[in-house]
Design an enzyme around this catalytic site. Sequence first.
Site: not given
Length: 571
Positions: A88, A316
């Site tokens: 995002t 990650f």
Amino acid sequence: MNEVIAAPRDAKPVAFKTDSEIANAAMKRPIQEIGAKLGIDAGDLLPYGHDKAKLSQRFINSVQDRPNGKLVLVTAINPTPAGEGKTTTTVGLGDGLNAIGKTACVCIREASLGPNFGMKGGAAGGGYAQVIPMEDMNLHFTGDFHAITSAHNLLSAMIDNHIYWGNEQDIDLRRVVWRRVVDMNDRALRQITCSLGGVANGFPRETGFDITVASEVMAILCLSRDLEDLQHRLGEMIVAYRRDKSPVYCRDIKADGAMTVLLKDAMQPNLVQTLENNPAFVHGGPFANIAHGCNSVIATTTALKLADYVVTEAGFGADLGAEKFFDIKCRKAGIAPDVAVIVATVRALKMNGGVAKADLGPENVAAVKKGLVNLGRHIANVKSFGVPVIVAINHFVSDTDAEVQAVQDYARQNGVEAILCKHWADGSQGTLDLARKVVEIAEKGAAEFAPLYPDEMPLFAKIETIAKRIYHADEVIADSKIRAQLKDWEEQGYGHLPICMAKTQYSFTTDPTRRGAPTGHSVPIREVRLAAGAGFIVAICGEVMTMPGLPRTPAAEVIGLNPSGEVQGLF
């Protein structure tokens, strides 16, 4: 400033709109218009419908003499169930850079069906910082993952077929190291016995499945420069060992040519758009906990020839994705980042400070301060590569001013700036401050990028360097068999390869429950694998699995079609 064409926001408060509703209401532009923003002629786009296309190799070849733009890496703290929003933020920053007048392109990975139907969900961003078409991206997209799966399993079939028809290569059935893959979380396939049922079905042996994103074919596609390089790397893959323990390569099975044919379209980067109609390349999808966690080299290097700024992400937390981006992708592609953005949320920092997910709502400045050690460790790690750092605080409506201020004060004490970002709710308007800061730092040219270790360092020493300097472990535990295997590979000429650590993403340790910034721990190495075609050594740590399983309540239970035939529950 670029015109923003996005979903209307006055009909329904953003807090009550799902990502799917926002994406479905977006005003998409024809993909040829998106390509034109990067100077790509319509004839060099191979359309998949009206809103996505592949970029021709001819065009890619034609821009190689151009100078590179600035490269921005977006990474994050260790992921938690509270969410961090790395993709995002990547999309929001790309839109923000375009909004302040820069030509910017986003480069992210494709989504795997496994986590989409499992626990994680989609991989196209969220709120008003998404890449669209979101549903296509999170499902079959342009078929790249299917091609990779098919190419991988073609080789599997040809190995067993070779053995069945006389085993000319003298393959030792106990030493076939090539497994099969499927793009789904299916724990039942981790270990299997194949070729049962009698003489006509071949010679029974034990094998297993990995998820497609862990396939060496996926890694090769993401690290190859062109089809010639792709086929060469495929041919270099070691698939088995003979009875004399010499390696059998993919080219010995004569599978590399047919695999390249299956991958020829998948090799071409996919062009799509953000909600604000800015260009995004979405290509490749290796996981960062079990693979190298970056989008394709060909997409990133091409974007650098076409845009002022390229915003890419690594999977990650920075202990996995950023380390592999620096030590594997940058090393092999000959690129260097100008600035890194570390994404953090107040909610995730509270969880690192010991707060349960159900209790994240109320203000808890003390927990934020306690959890900030996780952010501090990542800041120091990324800085150690010689890359300037900015912290992006991905805003949630429950965040309080005091909690945000605690993060900003801590970042300042660590020599970086933490900028509050509201791209989920406001799109590019929520990342203008971050975009301006990125430009300010990148244009100073302060980056002095260098990988963590040199090529000539011994393989086990490379593993120890990552474990001690990035994870802050005291020691690496590996039995004599693993150490001997690494020595054998060094003697065979593979000692120069970088290391790809396969480790839980949730912690600096191999224990997913240990949050924060632990010290005094050990890193146990369970297995090592040689990915000779991709060009790295995989070190599998602790209990991490190369074939994940579905959670107790998989997302697939709530995914379906509504009465209008639209997908619901996907994200």
